[in-house]
Design a protein around this motif. Sequence first.
Motif, PDB file in Angstrom:
ATOM      1  N   GLY A  17       0.826  -1.202   0.000  1.00  0.00           N
ATOM      2  CA  GLY A  17       0.000   0.000   0.000  1.00  0.00           C
ATOM      3  C   GLY A  17       0.855   1.245   0.000  1.00  0.00           C
ATOM      4  N   ALA A  18       0.205   2.362   0.041  1.00  0.00           N
ATOM      5  CA  ALA A  18       0.901   3.648  -0.008  1.00  0.00           C
ATOM      6  C   ALA A  18       1.242   4.151   1.386  1.00  0.00           C
ATOM      7  CB  ALA A  18       0.050   4.666  -0.750  1.00  0.00           C
ATOM      8  N   ASP A  19       1.757   3.270   2.233  1.00  0.00           N
ATOM      9  CA  ASP A  19       2.044   3.673   3.612  1.00  0.00           C
ATOM     10  C   ASP A  19       3.364   3.108   4.123  1.00  0.00           C
ATOM     11  OD1 ASP A  19       1.401   1.037   3.797  1.00  0.00           O
ATOM     12  OD2 ASP A  19      -0.212   1.288   5.228  1.00  0.00           O
ATOM     13  N   GLU A  20       4.337   2.915   3.236  1.00  0.00           N
ATOM     14  CA  GLU A  20       5.567   2.238   3.635  1.00  0.00           C
ATOM     15  C   GLU A  20       6.427   3.027   4.609  1.00  0.00           C
ATOM     16  OE1 GLU A  20       8.461   1.486   0.595  1.00  0.00           O
ATOM     17  OE2 GLU A  20       7.976   3.344  -0.407  1.00  0.00           O
ATOM     18  N   ASP A  21       6.215   4.309   4.760  1.00  0.00           N
ATOM     19  CA  ASP A  21       7.033   5.115   5.668  1.00  0.00           C
ATOM     20  C   ASP A  21       6.417   5.254   7.055  1.00  0.00           C
ATOM     21  OD1 ASP A  21       8.933   5.504   3.702  1.00  0.00           O
ATOM     22  OD2 ASP A  21       7.996   7.340   2.987  1.00  0.00           O
ATOM     23  N   SER A  22       5.377   4.500   7.338  1.00  0.00           N
ATOM     24  CA  SER A  22       4.719   4.600   8.634  1.00  0.00           C
ATOM     25  C   SER A  22       5.667   4.167   9.747  1.00  0.00           C
ATOM     26  CB  SER A  22       3.463   3.733   8.670  1.00  0.00           C
ATOM     27  OG  SER A  22       2.516   4.223   7.760  1.00  0.00           O
ATOM     28  N   THR A  24       4.493   3.278  12.879  1.00  0.00           N
ATOM     29  CA  THR A  24       3.830   2.210  13.612  1.00  0.00           C
ATOM     30  C   THR A  24       2.703   1.655  12.757  1.00  0.00           C
ATOM     31  OG1 THR A  24       2.090   3.514  14.664  1.00  0.00           O
ATOM     32  CG2 THR A  24       4.220   3.464  15.782  1.00  0.00           C
ATOM     33  N   GLN A  25       2.241   0.462  13.075  1.00  0.00           N
ATOM     34  CA  GLN A  25       1.142  -0.123  12.317  1.00  0.00           C
ATOM     35  C   GLN A  25      -0.189   0.536  12.637  1.00  0.00           C
ATOM     36  OE1 GLN A  25       1.658  -4.123  13.893  1.00  0.00           O
ATOM     37  NE2 GLN A  25      -0.359  -4.013  14.773  1.00  0.00           N
ATOM     38  N   TYR A  26      -0.251   1.309  13.707  1.00  0.00           N
ATOM     39  CA  TYR A  26      -1.519   1.917  14.116  1.00  0.00           C
ATOM     40  C   TYR A  26      -1.657   3.354  13.654  1.00  0.00           C
ATOM     41  CZ  TYR A  26      -1.295  -2.177  17.053  1.00  0.00           C
ATOM     42  OH  TYR A  26      -1.176  -3.459  17.491  1.00  0.00           O
ATOM     43  N   ALA A  27      -0.576   3.994  13.299  1.00  0.00           N
ATOM     44  CA  ALA A  27      -0.628   5.385  12.847  1.00  0.00           C
ATOM     45  C   ALA A  27      -0.080   5.459  11.424  1.00  0.00           C
ATOM     46  CB  ALA A  27       0.180   6.278  13.788  1.00  0.00           C
ATOM     47  N   LEU A  28      -0.828   4.906  10.477  1.00  0.00           N
ATOM     48  CA  LEU A  28      -0.375   4.870   9.101  1.00  0.00           C
ATOM     49  C   LEU A  28      -0.237   6.272   8.531  1.00  0.00           C
ATOM     50  CD1 LEU A  28      -2.505   1.927   7.727  1.00  0.00           C
ATOM     51  CD2 LEU A  28      -0.192   1.882   8.643  1.00  0.00           C
ATOM     52  N   GLN A  29       0.868   6.497   7.849  1.00  0.00           N
ATOM     53  CA  GLN A  29       1.109   7.775   7.197  1.00  0.00           C
ATOM     54  C   GLN A  29       0.911   7.562   5.701  1.00  0.00           C
ATOM     55  OE1 GLN A  29       5.025   8.783   8.554  1.00  0.00           O
ATOM     56  NE2 GLN A  29       4.391   8.859  10.677  1.00  0.00           N
ATOM     57  N   VAL A  30      -0.291   7.796   5.239  1.00  0.00           N
ATOM     58  CA  VAL A  30      -0.658   7.497   3.865  1.00  0.00           C
ATOM     59  C   VAL A  30      -0.017   8.520   2.931  1.00  0.00           C
ATOM     60  CG1 VAL A  30      -2.569   7.263   2.249  1.00  0.00           C
ATOM     61  CG2 VAL A  30      -2.824   6.470   4.594  1.00  0.00           C
ATOM     62  N   ARG A  31       0.681   8.009   1.918  1.00  0.00           N
ATOM     63  CA  ARG A  31       1.251   8.886   0.905  1.00  0.00           C
ATOM     64  C   ARG A  31       0.146   9.396  -0.002  1.00  0.00           C
ATOM     65  NH1 ARG A  31       6.884   7.536  -1.207  1.00  0.00           N
ATOM     66  NH2 ARG A  31       7.900   6.700   0.627  1.00  0.00           N
ATOM     67  N   PHE A  32       0.309  10.586  -0.484  1.00  0.00           N
ATOM     68  CA  PHE A  32      -0.596  11.184  -1.472  1.00  0.00           C
ATOM     69  C   PHE A  32      -2.044  11.240  -0.980  1.00  0.00           C
ATOM     70  CE2 PHE A  32       2.591   8.547  -3.800  1.00  0.00           C
ATOM     71  CZ  PHE A  32       3.450   9.582  -4.116  1.00  0.00           C
ATOM     72  N   ARG A  33      -2.226  11.554   0.299  1.00  0.00           N
ATOM     73  CA  ARG A  33      -3.574  11.644   0.857  1.00  0.00           C
ATOM     74  C   ARG A  33      -4.410  12.613   0.022  1.00  0.00           C
ATOM     75  NH1 ARG A  33      -5.610   9.968   5.507  1.00  0.00           N
ATOM     76  NH2 ARG A  33      -3.571   9.618   6.449  1.00  0.00           N
ATOM     77  N   ASP A  35      -5.246  12.165  -3.153  1.00  0.00           N
ATOM     78  CA  ASP A  35      -4.992  12.005  -4.585  1.00  0.00           C
ATOM     79  C   ASP A  35      -5.126  10.526  -4.932  1.00  0.00           C
ATOM     80  OD1 ASP A  35      -4.062  11.851  -7.193  1.00  0.00           O
ATOM     81  OD2 ASP A  35      -2.517  13.380  -6.872  1.00  0.00           O
ATOM     82  N   PHE A  36      -6.330  10.132  -5.322  1.00  0.00           N
ATOM     83  CA  PHE A  36      -6.651   8.727  -5.557  1.00  0.00           C
ATOM     84  C   PHE A  36      -5.754   8.097  -6.628  1.00  0.00           C
ATOM     85  CE2 PHE A  36      -9.157   5.430  -7.741  1.00  0.00           C
ATOM     86  CZ  PHE A  36      -9.320   4.548  -6.692  1.00  0.00           C
ATOM     87  N   ALA A  37      -5.517   8.804  -7.712  1.00  0.00           N
ATOM     88  CA  ALA A  37      -4.713   8.251  -8.806  1.00  0.00           C
ATOM     89  C   ALA A  37      -3.289   7.934  -8.339  1.00  0.00           C
ATOM     90  CB  ALA A  37      -4.682   9.217  -9.982  1.00  0.00           C
ATOM     91  N   LYS A  38      -2.675   8.831  -7.593  1.00  0.00           N
ATOM     92  CA  LYS A  38      -1.318   8.587  -7.101  1.00  0.00           C
ATOM     93  C   LYS A  38      -1.302   7.467  -6.064  1.00  0.00           C
ATOM     94  CE  LYS A  38       0.909  12.981  -7.985  1.00  0.00           C
ATOM     95  NZ  LYS A  38       1.622  14.128  -7.408  1.00  0.00           N
ATOM     96  N   GLN A  39      -2.358   7.345  -5.253  1.00  0.00           N
ATOM     97  CA  GLN A  39      -2.429   6.258  -4.280  1.00  0.00           C
ATOM     98  C   GLN A  39      -2.524   4.912  -4.988  1.00  0.00           C
ATOM     99  OE1 GLN A  39      -5.514   6.833  -1.385  1.00  0.00           O
ATOM    100  NE2 GLN A  39      -4.485   8.571  -0.438  1.00  0.00           N
ATOM    101  N   LEU A  68      -9.890  -2.066  -2.610  1.00  0.00           N
ATOM    102  CA  LEU A  68      -9.981  -0.643  -2.278  1.00  0.00           C
ATOM    103  C   LEU A  68     -10.873  -0.484  -1.058  1.00  0.00           C
ATOM    104  CD1 LEU A  68     -10.604   0.775  -5.854  1.00  0.00           C
ATOM    105  CD2 LEU A  68      -8.440   0.630  -4.633  1.00  0.00           C
ATOM    106  N   THR A  69     -10.456   0.357  -0.141  1.00  0.00           N
ATOM    107  CA  THR A  69     -11.290   0.605   1.034  1.00  0.00           C
ATOM    108  C   THR A  69     -11.618   2.075   1.119  1.00  0.00           C
ATOM    109  OG1 THR A  69      -9.338   0.873   2.427  1.00  0.00           O
ATOM    110  CG2 THR A  69     -10.324  -1.316   2.322  1.00  0.00           C
TER     111      THR A  69
END
Length: 69
Positions: A17-22, A24-33, A35-39, A68-69
């Motif tokens: 997913g677009a969260d590899e820099d998180s 912790t597993q509980y505080a996901l840092q979503v990339r490109f928040r 911007d659906f296409a970039k996600q 997709l969620t």
Amino acid sequence: MVTIAGRSRTISVRGVGADEDSTTQYALQVRFRGDFAKQCDYPLDKIGRMPATRNCGLPDIVMLNVYLT
């Protein structure tokens, strides 16, 4: 990523997913928040890079499930 070898080789990649820099597993840092296409593009790019570590590439992918969620 898991490789299963036998008569043929199966590589399973999950949880991309677009969260590899998180941090912790509980505080996901979503990339490109927001911007659906970039996600969508980013995980597919990661999936394209992963098989290269096992001497294969995108043309070797037989099935791709996207949720997709």
